[in-house]
Design a protein around this motif. Structure first.
Motif, PDB file in Angstrom:
ATOM      1  N   PHE A 150       0.834  -1.199   0.000  1.00 23.06           N
ATOM      2  CA  PHE A 150       0.000   0.000   0.000  1.00 23.06           C
ATOM      3  C   PHE A 150       0.872   1.253   0.000  1.00 23.06           C
ATOM      4  CE2 PHE A 150      -2.457  -3.274   2.212  1.00 23.06           C
ATOM      5  CZ  PHE A 150      -3.637  -3.236   1.490  1.00 23.06           C
ATOM      6  N   ILE A 151       0.237   2.352  -0.383  1.00 24.37           N
ATOM      7  CA  ILE A 151       0.875   3.659  -0.215  1.00 24.37           C
ATOM      8  C   ILE A 151      -0.117   4.588   0.464  1.00 24.37           C
ATOM      9  CG2 ILE A 151       2.504   3.494  -2.141  1.00 24.37           C
ATOM     10  CD1 ILE A 151       0.592   5.205  -3.799  1.00 24.37           C
ATOM     11  N   ALA A 152       0.418   5.449   1.310  1.00 23.42           N
ATOM     12  CA  ALA A 152      -0.363   6.531   1.909  1.00 23.42           C
ATOM     13  C   ALA A 152       0.067   7.810   1.200  1.00 23.42           C
ATOM     14  CB  ALA A 152      -0.085   6.626   3.408  1.00 23.42           C
ATOM     15  N   VAL A 153      -0.908   8.577   0.745  1.00 23.91           N
ATOM     16  CA  VAL A 153      -0.632   9.777  -0.035  1.00 23.91           C
ATOM     17  C   VAL A 153      -1.286  10.970   0.647  1.00 23.91           C
ATOM     18  CG1 VAL A 153      -0.880  10.884  -2.293  1.00 23.91           C
ATOM     19  CG2 VAL A 153      -0.685   8.395  -2.141  1.00 23.91           C
ATOM     20  N   SER A 154      -0.498  12.004   0.928  1.00 28.03           N
ATOM     21  CA  SER A 154      -1.091  13.259   1.389  1.00 28.03           C
ATOM     22  C   SER A 154      -1.032  14.233   0.212  1.00 28.03           C
ATOM     23  CB  SER A 154      -0.372  13.819   2.614  1.00 28.03           C
ATOM     24  OG  SER A 154       0.918  14.240   2.292  1.00 28.03           O
ATOM     25  N   TYR A 155      -2.113  14.971   0.029  1.00 29.39           N
ATOM     26  CA  TYR A 155      -2.194  15.864  -1.121  1.00 29.39           C
ATOM     27  C   TYR A 155      -3.144  17.015  -0.838  1.00 29.39           C
ATOM     28  CZ  TYR A 155      -6.526  13.308  -2.142  1.00 29.39           C
ATOM     29  OH  TYR A 155      -7.768  12.731  -2.068  1.00 29.39           O
ATOM     30  N   LYS A 156      -3.007  18.063  -1.654  1.00 33.61           N
ATOM     31  CA  LYS A 156      -3.912  19.205  -1.593  1.00 33.61           C
ATOM     32  C   LYS A 156      -4.847  19.136  -2.781  1.00 33.61           C
ATOM     33  CE  LYS A 156      -1.058  22.236   1.094  1.00 33.61           C
ATOM     34  NZ  LYS A 156      -0.409  23.507   1.250  1.00 33.61           N
ATOM     35  N   ASP A 157      -6.125  19.356  -2.512  1.00 37.20           N
ATOM     36  CA  ASP A 157      -7.170  19.406  -3.532  1.00 37.20           C
ATOM     37  C   ASP A 157      -7.627  20.853  -3.598  1.00 37.20           C
ATOM     38  OD1 ASP A 157      -9.316  19.054  -5.214  1.00 37.20           O
ATOM     39  OD2 ASP A 157     -10.480  17.838  -3.815  1.00 37.20           O
ATOM     40  N   MET A 158      -7.309  21.544  -4.707  1.00 42.82           N
ATOM     41  CA  MET A 158      -7.575  22.987  -4.819  1.00 42.82           C
ATOM     42  C   MET A 158      -8.326  23.301  -6.101  1.00 42.82           C
ATOM     43  SD  MET A 158      -3.762  24.287  -3.821  1.00 42.82           S
ATOM     44  CE  MET A 158      -2.944  23.085  -4.859  1.00 42.82           C
ATOM     45  N   TYR A 177      -8.285  21.902   0.256  1.00 45.07           N
ATOM     46  CA  TYR A 177      -8.372  20.896   1.298  1.00 45.07           C
ATOM     47  C   TYR A 177      -7.080  20.086   1.339  1.00 45.07           C
ATOM     48  CZ  TYR A 177     -13.322  21.940   0.987  1.00 45.07           C
ATOM     49  OH  TYR A 177     -14.524  22.590   0.973  1.00 45.07           O
ATOM     50  N   GLN A 178      -6.668  19.712   2.518  1.00 48.27           N
ATOM     51  CA  GLN A 178      -5.550  18.811   2.728  1.00 48.27           C
ATOM     52  C   GLN A 178      -6.163  17.426   2.938  1.00 48.27           C
ATOM     53  OE1 GLN A 178      -2.192  19.722   2.885  1.00 48.27           O
ATOM     54  NE2 GLN A 178      -1.631  17.594   3.116  1.00 48.27           N
ATOM     55  N   LYS A 179      -5.772  16.440   2.127  1.00 48.52           N
ATOM     56  CA  LYS A 179      -6.388  15.120   2.186  1.00 48.52           C
ATOM     57  C   LYS A 179      -5.332  14.029   2.260  1.00 48.52           C
ATOM     58  CE  LYS A 179     -10.541  16.452  -0.320  1.00 48.52           C
ATOM     59  NZ  LYS A 179     -11.484  16.100  -1.373  1.00 48.52           N
ATOM     60  N   VAL A 180      -5.778  12.839   2.705  1.00 53.00           N
ATOM     61  CA  VAL A 180      -4.933  11.646   2.727  1.00 53.00           C
ATOM     62  C   VAL A 180      -5.728  10.515   2.088  1.00 53.00           C
ATOM     63  CG1 VAL A 180      -3.802   9.915   4.189  1.00 53.00           C
ATOM     64  CG2 VAL A 180      -3.660  12.348   4.797  1.00 53.00           C
ATOM     65  N   ALA A 181      -5.068   9.758   1.223  1.00 58.12           N
ATOM     66  CA  ALA A 181      -5.681   8.589   0.593  1.00 58.12           C
ATOM     67  C   ALA A 181      -4.779   7.384   0.818  1.00 58.12           C
ATOM     68  CB  ALA A 181      -5.880   8.818  -0.902  1.00 58.12           C
ATOM     69  N   ILE A 182      -5.393   6.220   0.929  1.00 58.94           N
ATOM     70  CA  ILE A 182      -4.663   4.959   1.020  1.00 58.94           C
ATOM     71  C   ILE A 182      -4.940   4.187  -0.262  1.00 58.94           C
ATOM     72  CG2 ILE A 182      -4.290   2.841   2.338  1.00 58.94           C
ATOM     73  CD1 ILE A 182      -3.704   5.441   3.916  1.00 58.94           C
ATOM     74  N   LEU A 183      -3.885   3.862  -0.994  1.00 58.90           N
ATOM     75  CA  LEU A 183      -4.027   3.186  -2.282  1.00 58.90           C
ATOM     76  C   LEU A 183      -3.264   1.872  -2.251  1.00 58.90           C
ATOM     77  CD1 LEU A 183      -3.378   6.337  -4.480  1.00 58.90           C
ATOM     78  CD2 LEU A 183      -5.582   5.401  -3.785  1.00 58.90           C
ATOM     79  N   LYS A 184      -3.655   0.952  -3.131  1.00 62.51           N
ATOM     80  CA  LYS A 184      -3.036  -0.381  -3.139  1.00 62.51           C
ATOM     81  C   LYS A 184      -1.619  -0.373  -3.687  1.00 62.51           C
ATOM     82  CE  LYS A 184      -7.200  -3.018  -3.199  1.00 62.51           C
ATOM     83  NZ  LYS A 184      -7.456  -4.316  -2.729  1.00 62.51           N
ATOM     84  N   LYS A 195     -12.021   8.904  -2.641  1.00 56.59           N
ATOM     85  CA  LYS A 195     -11.007   7.942  -2.210  1.00 56.59           C
ATOM     86  C   LYS A 195     -10.273   8.346  -0.928  1.00 56.59           C
ATOM     87  CE  LYS A 195     -10.965   4.896  -5.600  1.00 56.59           C
ATOM     88  NZ  LYS A 195     -11.154   3.485  -5.444  1.00 56.59           N
ATOM     89  N   TYR A 196     -10.505   9.527  -0.406  1.00 53.13           N
ATOM     90  CA  TYR A 196      -9.720   9.971   0.746  1.00 53.13           C
ATOM     91  C   TYR A 196     -10.236   9.353   2.048  1.00 53.13           C
ATOM     92  CZ  TYR A 196     -13.546  13.260   1.596  1.00 53.13           C
ATOM     93  OH  TYR A 196     -14.770  13.824   1.846  1.00 53.13           O
ATOM     94  N   VAL A 197      -9.331   9.288   3.041  1.00 54.86           N
ATOM     95  CA  VAL A 197      -9.683   8.808   4.378  1.00 54.86           C
ATOM     96  C   VAL A 197      -9.573   9.921   5.412  1.00 54.86           C
ATOM     97  CG1 VAL A 197      -9.071   6.411   3.911  1.00 54.86           C
ATOM     98  CG2 VAL A 197      -7.335   7.988   4.825  1.00 54.86           C
ATOM     99  N   ALA A 234      -9.183   2.310   5.585  1.00 52.63           N
ATOM    100  CA  ALA A 234      -9.336   2.544   4.152  1.00 52.63           C
ATOM    101  C   ALA A 234     -10.657   1.935   3.702  1.00 52.63           C
ATOM    102  CB  ALA A 234      -8.161   1.927   3.396  1.00 52.63           C
ATOM    103  N   GLN A 235     -11.127   2.291   2.536  1.00 48.28           N
ATOM    104  CA  GLN A 235     -12.443   1.866   2.070  1.00 48.28           C
ATOM    105  C   GLN A 235     -12.590   0.354   2.005  1.00 48.28           C
ATOM    106  OE1 GLN A 235     -12.939   4.039  -1.570  1.00 48.28           O
ATOM    107  NE2 GLN A 235     -13.959   5.717  -0.529  1.00 48.28           N
ATOM    108  N   ASP A 236     -11.528  -0.343   1.660  1.00 47.67           N
ATOM    109  CA  ASP A 236     -11.630  -1.806   1.589  1.00 47.67           C
ATOM    110  C   ASP A 236     -11.372  -2.469   2.937  1.00 47.67           C
ATOM    111  OD1 ASP A 236      -8.918  -1.470   1.857  1.00 47.67           O
ATOM    112  OD2 ASP A 236      -8.402  -2.418  -0.049  1.00 47.67           O
ATOM    113  N   GLY A 237     -11.040  -1.676   3.967  1.00 52.93           N
ATOM    114  CA  GLY A 237     -10.820  -2.200   5.312  1.00 52.93           C
ATOM    115  C   GLY A 237      -9.472  -2.857   5.524  1.00 52.93           C
ATOM    116  N   ALA A 238      -8.611  -2.851   4.508  1.00 55.48           N
ATOM    117  CA  ALA A 238      -7.319  -3.541   4.614  1.00 55.48           C
ATOM    118  C   ALA A 238      -6.296  -2.774   5.440  1.00 55.48           C
ATOM    119  CB  ALA A 238      -6.761  -3.810   3.223  1.00 55.48           C
ATOM    120  N   VAL A 239      -6.471  -1.454   5.566  1.00 56.50           N
ATOM    121  CA  VAL A 239      -5.512  -0.633   6.302  1.00 56.50           C
ATOM    122  C   VAL A 239      -6.262   0.159   7.370  1.00 56.50           C
ATOM    123  CG1 VAL A 239      -3.863   1.272   6.128  1.00 56.50           C
ATOM    124  CG2 VAL A 239      -3.983  -0.440   4.310  1.00 56.50           C
TER     125      VAL A 239
END
Length: 141
Positions: free
Chosen positions: A50-58, A67-74, A87-89, A128-133
């Motif tokens: 997995f990767i954890a990604v922090s990003y800005k959505d502007m 917005y400052q967001k974090v997403a967990i991706l496979k 997709k954000y958590v 995360a949405q799939d519950g894996a993390v």
């Protein structure tokens, strides 16, 4: 008689088209705005699953939003998925400082420092949405 009526209808039609054109120019920045994603940090899990990604959505033009967001991706191949606003958590205001750290293969820690000492707006999910993390949050003052 019909000539005058035709001229009046032509004038009304022209004014209607001009009015619609002005409305389009006023609202088109918001209708056409897709926003901008600015990735701040990408952290791989210890097993690289997995990767954890922090990003800005502007976006939004002059009034704008950020917005400052974090997403967990496979995997890193899913990095474009941060464009999917569902997709954000973790979601907070842009002036918040966010740090990511993996605690183990299935747990990531999101620590955040609010930009305002009196008020912070935060939306967070425990996994995360799939519950894996699983996600642990630490609010630093």
């Amino acid at each position: 008689m019909f000539g005058i009526l035709r001229n009046i209808l032509a004038f009304v039609g022209l004014m209607t088209l001009l009015g619609l054109g002005v409305l389009f120019l006023l609202f088109s920045p918001w209708l056409l705005d897709k926003g901008m994603i600015q990735v701040a940090d990408v952290i791989h899990s210890p097993n690289n699953e997995f990767i954890a990604v922090s990003y800005k959505d502007m976006g939004g033009g002059a009034a704008g939003y950020c917005y400052q967001k974090v997403a967990i991706l496979k995997s890193e191949s899913e990095l474009e998925a941060v464009n999917d606003k569902r997709k954000y958590v973790f979601n907070t205001e842009c002036r918040t400082i966010v740090a990511l750290a993996w605690q183990d293969n299935e747990t990531v820690e999101v620590s955040y420092t609010s930009g305002s000492p009196n008020y912070i707006s935060v939306e967070m999910y425990s996994s995360a949405q799939d519950g894996a993390v699983n996600i642990n949050y630490v609010h630093k003052l």
